[in-house]
Design an enzyme around this catalytic site. Structure first.
Site, short mmCIF file in Angstrom:
data_model
loop_
_atom_site.label_atom_id
_atom_site.label_comp_id
_atom_site.label_asym_id
_atom_site.label_seq_id
_atom_site.Cartn_x
_atom_site.Cartn_y
_atom_site.Cartn_z
N GLU A 210 6.94 51.96 -45.47
CA GLU A 210 7.43 53.32 -45.68
C GLU A 210 7.34 53.72 -47.16
O GLU A 210 6.83 54.78 -47.52
CB GLU A 210 8.88 53.38 -45.21
CG GLU A 210 9.54 54.72 -45.38
CD GLU A 210 9.01 55.72 -44.38
OE1 GLU A 210 9.10 55.44 -43.18
OE2 GLU A 210 8.50 56.75 -44.79
N SER B 39 7.16 60.79 -41.16
CA SER B 39 7.38 60.54 -42.58
C SER B 39 6.07 60.66 -43.35
O SER B 39 6.09 61.02 -44.52
CB SER B 39 8.00 59.17 -42.78
OG SER B 39 7.22 58.19 -42.18
N ASP C 272 4.86 56.62 -48.74
CA ASP C 272 5.49 57.79 -49.34
C ASP C 272 4.93 58.02 -50.74
O ASP C 272 4.55 59.14 -51.09
CB ASP C 272 7.01 57.60 -49.44
CG ASP C 272 7.71 57.83 -48.10
OD1 ASP C 272 7.04 58.23 -47.15
OD2 ASP C 272 8.93 57.60 -48.05
#
Ligand SMILES: *[C@@H]1O[C@H](CO)[C@@H](O)[C@H](O)[C@H]1NC(C)=O
Ligand SMILES: *[C@@H]1O[C@H](CO)[C@@H](O)[C@H](O)[C@H]1NC(C)=O
Ligand SMILES: *[C@@H]1O[C@H](CO)[C@@H](O)[C@H](O)[C@H]1NC(C)=O
Ligand SMILES: *[C@@H]1O[C@H](CO)[C@@H](O)[C@H](O)[C@H]1NC(C)=O
Ligand SMILES: *[C@@H]1O[C@H](CO)[C@@H](O)[C@H](O)[C@H]1NC(C)=O
Ligand SMILES: *[C@@H]1O[C@H](CO)[C@@H](O)[C@H](O)[C@H]1NC(C)=O
Length: 439
Positions: free
Chosen positions: A218, A422, A222
């Site tokens: 993650e 995300s 990002d």
């Protein structure tokens, strides 16, 4: 006790920012402080209460509306009796007993949290994952090469000139749950995928604790994607280490924002909880924190979640969809997911079946989306029964972008087939409607 400001904020800053002619006249942290600081009566009452229990060691934030103290909670909240509960690897401290708060304090405290509710089973509703097992995507492997910065830039018509040009551009992403990125992964990523646009190869600042050990998927994605769509822009990472024993992992981050005068303009967050797993008073207070951020001119983007409309099973009753928060807050911009209609080509997008979407059961629909939502509900061809959702609530997402089949470099290795809303929250594209889920 966080939040002992009177509820004065509920309207004032939004009017300051959104009123005609006031657009763009953002508040400094000092101006915000003057708006939200507790009244003298609140201060006196709360400090007296704390001192009466021997609590002296408190730290405030720049906006003065939070006070962080080390306390003996059993003494401060009579009735509470704390025990440690263990489930698998997880352990939380909770009170099975009811607590009380002196009556004269009730109007000065926004919420009491972390005492009774157990963390929801899934605390991360929006999170990238890599698909595994060759059988399931042996077919996909024959499809186009996956989403990488050049594909996003092509799809969203970003030319060489669509990069940050001013030194005061800035952006950030916030990480929770021991997700760390590696500067070296970012460098490898940019070497592989960044040749066609000017970009930075390092995160300029990490706020908080950047742990050692393996990079998180993650965190890696990002950082890599915010820095290739928001290319040539100074980027920070807010790293909120440690698992909070409560369900309120955002508070530490929001407290940090309230305590910093110079902040990046854009914040991207891939994290959320089921709205119904949180208390309404807590939701309202976090919403006020988002208003505070908006009044300062900050743009806060949240992923819409990866479970479609979600499902709340009601034993013996009718199931309903299950909104997620902060996606459902009217004071953030919520980003859903799309995938390419023709997986061989960079063409039009359709809703990614995982994309979170729906209606809040807590926050009413803000004016700005009434027309769009009404016309969507009138014209959408196949809506689920209306008993599944609350169409008077804030509808989300606000916009959507590609969320499927990304390349991510993590622990030095390029990894294909990474998906989740995300990944769409850094780069933000065209709208997609909420879609029904099996419930
Ligand atoms: C806020 O920042 C000030 C000064 O940097 C610091 O003294 C204070 O402890 C911080 N407050 C919290 C709650 O961390
Ligand atoms: C990109 O430009 C093409 C041609 O001008 C246009 O058809 C398309 O809608 C644009 N795409 C986006 C995402 O704006
Ligand atoms: C990148 O941004 C800086 C300002 O931060 C600017 O001076 C520079 O020209 C930009 N790079 C390119 C290639 O435009
Ligand atoms: C950003 O920098 C430009 C040029 O240096 C300046 O004109 C502008 O006012 C600055 N904007 C903000 C929000 O500080
Ligand atoms: C469940 O839905 C049906 C049909 O919409 C309705 O008749 C019934 O009253 C609902 N049951 C409950 C417990 O709400
Ligand atoms: C529906 O949403 C509104 C907010 O718009 C809320 O006040 C109401 O309680 C919600 N109804 C249900 C059944 O959750």
């Amino acid at each position: 006790p966080p939040g002992w400001g009177p509820p004065a904020l509920r309207c004032r800053p939004c009017r300051v920012v959104a009123g005609h002619g006031d657009l763009g006249k953002y508040l400094t942290v000092e101006q915000l402080r003057d708006l939200v600081r507790p009244s003298p009566a609140t201060l006196v009452t709360v400090l007296k209460w704390l001192r009466g229990h021997g609590v002296e060691d408190c730290r405030s934030v720049a906006t003065l509306d939070f006070l962080e103290c080390s306390i003996t909670a059993e003494r401060l909240l009579p009735g509470a009796e704390f025990h440690r509960y263990v489930k698998g690897q997880r352990s939380v401290i909770r009170s099975p007993q009811p607590y009380s708060v002196p009556e004269e304090l009730a109007e000065h405290i926004d919420f009491v949290g972390g005492l009774h509710r157990f963390p929801a089973e899934r605390s991360v509703v929006s999170r990238a994952w890599a698909k595994e097992g060759m059988e399931s995507h042996g077919q996909r492997a024959a499809f186009h090469l996956g989403v990488m910065p050049s594909v996003i830039r092509k799809r969203y018509n970003m030319t060489k000139g669509d990069i940050g040009l001013l030194p005061n551009n800035s952006q950030a992403c916030a990480q929770f749950l021991e997700q760390y990125f590696h500067q070296a992964d970012l460098a490898v990523f940019m070497k592989l995928f960044g040749s066609s646009f000017a970009h930075h190869t390092e995160v300029d600042r990490v706020v908080g604790h950047q742990g050692q050990g393996r990079a998180g998927l993650e965190a890696s994605l990002d950082v890599e994607y915010i820095m290739s769509t928001g290319a040539n822009i100074s980027t920070w990472v807010f790293s909120n280490a440690g698992r909070h024993e409560s369900q309120e992992p955002f508070l530490a981050w929001l407290l940090l924002l309230s305590n910093m005068s110079a902040l990046p303009w854009v914040h991207s967050v891939s994290y959320g909880d089921d709205e119904d797993s949180l208390s309404q008073v807590y939701l309202q207070r976090v919403n006020v924190e988002f208003m505070k951020a908006a009044a300062r001119g900050l743009t806060v983007l949240f992923a819409s979640g990866d479970d479609g409309a979600g499902c709340r099973r009601v034993p013996g009753g009718n199931h309903t969809f299950r909104p997620s928060f902060p996606a459902s807050s009217p004071y953030v911009t919520t980003v859903g997911g799309t995938s390419f209609k023709n997986p061989f080509l960079v063409t039009t997008e359709v809703t990614d079946y995982i994309s979170g979407g729906g209606f809040s059961n807590v926050f009413p629909m803000p004016d700005y989306q009434v027309d769009a939502v009404r016309s969507f509900l009138r014209s959408a061809p196949k809506l689920p029964p209306s008993s599944y959702y609350n169409s008077s609530g804030r509808a989300y997402p606000d916009l959507a972008a590609l969320s499927d089949n990304y390349w991510v470099v993590t622990n030095r290795l390029p990894l294909p087939w990474v998906s989740g809303t995300s990944v769409s929250t850094g780069p933000s594209g065209r709208g997609a409607g909420p879609r029904s889920a099996r419930c």
